[in-house]
Scaffold this active site. Sequence first.
Site, mmCIF file in Angstrom:
data_model
loop_
_atom_site.group_PDB
_atom_site.id
_atom_site.type_symbol
_atom_site.label_atom_id
_atom_site.label_comp_id
_atom_site.label_asym_id
_atom_site.label_seq_id
_atom_site.Cartn_x
_atom_site.Cartn_y
_atom_site.Cartn_z
ATOM 1 N N TYR A 185 16.440 -12.030 -13.233
ATOM 2 C CA TYR A 185 15.410 -12.602 -12.438
ATOM 3 C C TYR A 185 16.206 -12.898 -10.804
ATOM 4 C CZ TYR A 185 11.382 -14.678 -10.271
ATOM 5 O OH TYR A 185 10.310 -14.968 -9.482
ATOM 6 N N PHE A 197 -0.797 2.158 13.287
ATOM 7 C CA PHE A 197 -0.747 2.517 12.118
ATOM 8 C C PHE A 197 -1.671 1.787 11.315
ATOM 9 C CE2 PHE A 197 0.662 3.133 7.492
ATOM 10 C CZ PHE A 197 0.437 4.667 7.522
ATOM 11 N N THR A 198 -2.409 2.426 10.311
ATOM 12 C CA THR A 198 -3.410 1.839 9.549
ATOM 13 C C THR A 198 -3.096 0.443 9.047
ATOM 14 O OG1 THR A 198 -2.740 3.096 7.611
ATOM 15 C CG2 THR A 198 -4.593 3.962 8.974
ATOM 16 N N ASP A 244 9.073 -0.256 13.078
ATOM 17 C CA ASP A 244 8.644 0.351 11.935
ATOM 18 C C ASP A 244 9.520 1.476 11.564
ATOM 19 O OD1 ASP A 244 7.438 1.635 9.966
ATOM 20 O OD2 ASP A 244 5.501 1.521 10.587
ATOM 21 N N LYS A 262 9.335 6.446 2.178
ATOM 22 C CA LYS A 262 9.248 7.840 2.974
ATOM 23 C C LYS A 262 10.895 8.285 3.034
ATOM 24 C CE LYS A 262 5.168 6.229 3.423
ATOM 25 N NZ LYS A 262 4.751 5.525 4.720
ATOM 26 N N ARG A 287 -6.577 12.134 9.304
ATOM 27 C CA ARG A 287 -6.153 11.444 10.121
ATOM 28 C C ARG A 287 -6.982 11.659 11.231
ATOM 29 N NH1 ARG A 287 -4.456 7.623 7.602
ATOM 30 N NH2 ARG A 287 -2.306 7.347 6.739
ATOM 31 N N PHE A 329 -10.512 4.901 4.759
ATOM 32 C CA PHE A 329 -9.916 6.306 4.338
ATOM 33 C C PHE A 329 -9.610 6.390 3.020
ATOM 34 C CE2 PHE A 329 -5.188 5.599 4.522
ATOM 35 C CZ PHE A 329 -5.372 4.412 5.429
HETATM 36 C C1 LIG Z 1 3.466 4.372 4.985
HETATM 37 C C2 LIG Z 1 3.705 3.683 6.285
HETATM 38 C C3 LIG Z 1 3.499 2.131 6.287
HETATM 39 C C4 LIG Z 1 3.280 1.444 5.054
HETATM 40 O O1 LIG Z 1 4.119 1.493 3.958
HETATM 41 P P1 LIG Z 1 3.556 1.325 2.576
HETATM 42 O O2 LIG Z 1 4.901 1.385 1.905
HETATM 43 O O3 LIG Z 1 2.777 2.385 2.100
HETATM 44 O O4 LIG Z 1 3.093 -0.010 2.416
HETATM 45 C C5 LIG Z 1 3.767 1.726 7.392
HETATM 46 N N1 LIG Z 1 4.062 2.680 8.430
HETATM 47 C C6 LIG Z 1 4.397 3.584 8.503
HETATM 48 C C7 LIG Z 1 4.564 4.532 9.784
HETATM 49 C C8 LIG Z 1 3.944 4.347 7.425
HETATM 50 O O5 LIG Z 1 3.997 5.822 7.209
#
Ligand SMILES: *Cc1c(COP(=O)(O)O)cnc(C)c1O
Length: 467
Positions: free
Chosen positions: A82, A134-135, A225, A268, A392, A459
């Site tokens: 943990y 970004f969303t 980011d 990613k 998008r 979306f």
């Molecule tokens: C995917 C993404 C996020 C959010 O990350 P999650 O792991 O999906 O929560 C933030 N910024 C960018 C540019 C992304 O592509």
Amino acid sequence: MTRKTIGQQMGRSSWAEPWKIKMVEPLHMISRNERAVALEKAGFNTFLLRSEDVYIDLLTDSGTNAMSDRQWAGLMMGDEAYAGSRNFYHLEETIQEYYGYRYIVPTHQGRGAENILSHIAIKPGQYVCGNMYFTTTRLHQEINGGIFVDVIIDEAHDSQSLHPFKGNVDLSKVQKLIDEHGAQSIAYICLAATVNMAGGQPVSMQNARELHALCKRYGIKIFMDATRAVENAYFIQEREEGYAGKTLAQILKEFCSYTDGATMSAKKDSLANIGGWLAINEQGLYEEACNLVVVYEGLQTYGGMAGRDMEVLAIGIRESVQDSYMHSRIGQVRYLGELLTDWGIPITLPIGGHAVFLDATRFYPHISQEEFPAQTLAADLYLESGVRSMERGIVSAGRNKETGENYHPRLELTRLTIPRRVYTQAHMDIVAESVKKLFDTRNERKGLKMIYEPKYLRFFQARFERL
Ligand SMILES: *Cc1c(COP(=O)(O)O)cnc(C)c1O
């Protein structure tokens, strides 16, 4: 003279993946009739399809990466304590080594990090500047009382501008905000590298350096980011003077040095299937983040990840900065994009890092933005070929929090997102041919009507009907 590949002898410049395949997962394709039923059931939203009903899945590059044999071996080395898992310290060291930040807070994925950062760094009523939104990032900023301001260069909103660094911040837009409202009115700058919503477009090193100098003068922090920062480094190496001889690892570290911390979706760039982190250089802010991570994610030495996930991630980071890997990664995206441009199919240019973006406005000029051309294109492509993509455009952009009006983004795009190390060049050929077939019958297509709209990030779950 160095030995040339067959492609180079023919005047082409070939690339190949620096790995071979050890395990395979069968694909199958259901019939067009079955896809029509599945699409109807999914309300014409590709997020609501079952993966088993999809042939080639280009919905997203998020968490869809194929792991290496080293990562699979790492999975068996999970220390599922943990507190104080050995894998956390390995991950922490690796992030410090490659990204250069001081303090690391693990989170379950990117939005977990965005949530914590937005809580601790935004006072209600403050502006948060971003190079396009970004969303999930903008939503967390707004939930915490921030007002999002887009400071990306104007070229980013034009799908045909060939600017080599369309992700760049327009410094005059930041300066104007400072002059009008004062530096204290800005919570921080959120610098995305690369910019997903602009088509995977990079930020130059010079732009990051100049932004850093400007912000330093006014005491404004920059949080990156870092989701696709290694892909960003590749474009700097390729396009920016003075960087051709540097490794991706060197470029990444310099880029991060112009920022005060970062949020990361490790699903990613980092070749993992789950995970994320928040990095902060300032001790006081880090302590606040540590305090909140136990509320939302888990203890500060796992943050919602299993020990084995953290091990996989640490190994993935090391693999992600290898130049030969990134060359094949970007090379594959470009291969698909070039097939499409050769056939006159409108896409966002230059071809970006993680995806090819079809320009739905020009693909379906007869469908108005109110009838969701990008959503329609994603639905039609699935129906005709089993290839899954995503919207998008106006659906992703959502509504203004204050006025309730729809945002009308200038970019109305359908994204073909390439998972890392998953598909072959032959799959890319099939995708391109599928898009071409649809393009040839584009005039017969009708738009959509939204019949269900969720409150947040619509979306993902919205439903549509054919007009
Ligand atoms: C995917 C993404 C996020 C959010 O990350 P999650 O792991 O999906 O929560 C933030 N910024 C960018 C540019 C992304 O592509």
